[in-house]
Design a protein around this motif. Structure first.
Motif, PDB file in Angstrom:
ATOM      1  N   THR A 109     -24.228 -26.826  -6.189  1.00  0.00           N
ATOM      2  CA  THR A 109     -24.273 -28.126  -5.628  1.00  0.00           C
ATOM      3  C   THR A 109     -24.347 -29.124  -6.670  1.00  0.00           C
ATOM      4  OG1 THR A 109     -25.629 -27.640  -3.700  1.00  0.00           O
ATOM      5  CG2 THR A 109     -25.679 -29.892  -4.160  1.00  0.00           C
ATOM      6  N   THR A 110     -24.818 -28.907  -8.065  1.00  0.00           N
ATOM      7  CA  THR A 110     -24.816 -29.585  -9.165  1.00  0.00           C
ATOM      8  C   THR A 110     -23.528 -29.538  -9.773  1.00  0.00           C
ATOM      9  OG1 THR A 110     -27.211 -29.178  -9.485  1.00  0.00           O
ATOM     10  CG2 THR A 110     -25.945 -30.090 -11.295  1.00  0.00           C
ATOM     11  N   ARG A 111     -22.975 -28.296  -9.947  1.00  0.00           N
ATOM     12  CA  ARG A 111     -21.753 -28.285 -10.310  1.00  0.00           C
ATOM     13  C   ARG A 111     -20.577 -29.309  -9.827  1.00  0.00           C
ATOM     14  NH1 ARG A 111     -16.995 -26.139  -9.814  1.00  0.00           N
ATOM     15  NH2 ARG A 111     -17.505 -25.519  -7.340  1.00  0.00           N
ATOM     16  N   LYS A 112     -20.660 -29.263  -8.400  1.00  0.00           N
ATOM     17  CA  LYS A 112     -19.845 -30.137  -7.647  1.00  0.00           C
ATOM     18  C   LYS A 112     -19.937 -31.520  -7.831  1.00  0.00           C
ATOM     19  CE  LYS A 112     -18.959 -26.821  -3.869  1.00  0.00           C
ATOM     20  NZ  LYS A 112     -18.830 -26.315  -2.431  1.00  0.00           N
ATOM     21  N   ALA A 113     -21.354 -31.814  -7.964  1.00  0.00           N
ATOM     22  CA  ALA A 113     -21.585 -33.166  -8.258  1.00  0.00           C
ATOM     23  C   ALA A 113     -21.199 -33.647  -9.637  1.00  0.00           C
ATOM     24  CB  ALA A 113     -23.095 -33.546  -8.092  1.00  0.00           C
TER      25      ALA A 113
END
Length: 212
Positions: A66-70
Motif C-alpha cells: 500500500t505504501t509503495r503504491k502511495a
C-alpha cells in the motif's frame, strides 16, 4: 626531473564521455548508499515488530504494498535524474512577443543556459544533442550555454530547427531570470547560483535528485 608537458585539452566527445561516466558513478554510489542504509533499518524494524507480535507477516506485506503504491502515485520515488520530455501546453506569453534584442545587453541570452529534457524524436534526430552528464537534457558547453549558441551573435545556430521549449519559452514573469521584467532588472543571484559555467557531474546529479 623534468616537468611533464600538460595533456592536450579534452575534445567535446571526451568531455561528454567523462561527464557521463562521472554522473553514472556518482548517481549509482549515492543510490547504493541510501538503499543499503534504508534496507538495513527497514528489515531490522520489520523483523523486530514480527518477533514482538506487534504485527503479523501478512499485515506487514500488505502495508508495504500500500505504501509503495502511495509513494509511486505521489511521484516521490528516488530518481537517477533521467528525463524525456512530452510536450504540453504552450507558453502563456508567446516568445516572439519578447523584445530579445533590447534585453540581451542585460540578460546575456540567459535563456540559452536553461536546461530541459529532449523528446525521443529530438534525441534520435534533432540538431540539439543531449548531455551525457544529465540524460536526456539539452547539451551545454563549458561556458554554460547551449552547444548551439553562437557566442559572437548571441543567436542560435539551429534556430529554424530548435526544440519546442526554445520556441515557446517566454522569460516574461519568470522570476528566476528577472527581478523586475519591465525595469529589466536581472536576477543575477539565481543565475550565478544555478546557471554558472560548467558544473561538475556530481553537482548536476545532486540538483536533479533534490528536484525529483
Amino acid at each position: 626531473m623534468a616537468d611533464l608537458p600538460d595533456p592536450p585539452p579534452l575534445g567535446e566527445l571526451e568531455r561528454q564521455v567523462e561527464h557521463g561516466s562521472l554522473f553514472v558513478h556518482a548517481a549509482l554510489t549515492e543510490q547504493a548508499s541510501r538503499s543499503n542504509q534504508i534496507e538495513a533499518v527497514v528489515n531490522g524494524l520489520a523483523d523486530l515488530l514480527v518477533r514482538l507480535d506487534v504485527v503479523s507477516t501478512e499485515d506487514l506485506v500488505d502495508s508495504v504494498e500500500t505504501t509503495r503504491k502511495a509513494i509511486a502515485g505521489a511521484g516521490k520515488q528516488l530518481s537517477l535524474g533521467v528525463a524525456i520530455r512530452g510536450d504540453g501546453k504552450s507558453a502563456t506569453i508567446p516568445a516572439d512577443a519578447i523584445d530579445c534584442e533590447a534585453r540581451i545587453p542585460f540578460c546575456k541570452a540567459v535563456c540559452c543556459r536553461l536546461r530541459f529534457p529532449l523528446t525521443v524524436s529530438e534525441i534520435e534526430s534533432g540538431p540539439v544533442k543531449w548531455e551525457l552528464g544529465r540524460p536526456y537534457f539539452n547539451r551545454q558547453g563549458p561556458n554554460g550555454y547551449c552547444h548551439c549558441f553562437d557566442d559572437s551573435s548571441h543567436g542560435c545556430t539551429v534556430y529554424e530547427d530548435r526544440p519546442t521549449p526554445c520556441r515557446e519559452y517566454s522569460c516574461a514573469n519568470d522570476e528566476r531570470i528577472w527581478k523586475d521584467f519591465e525595469g529589466m532588472v536581472i536576477n543575477q543571484e539565481w543565475i550565478d547560483a544555478r546557471l554558472g559555467a560548467e558544473r561538475s557531474p556530481i553537482e548536476i546529479f545532486m540538483e536533479t535528485a533534490e528536484s525529483a
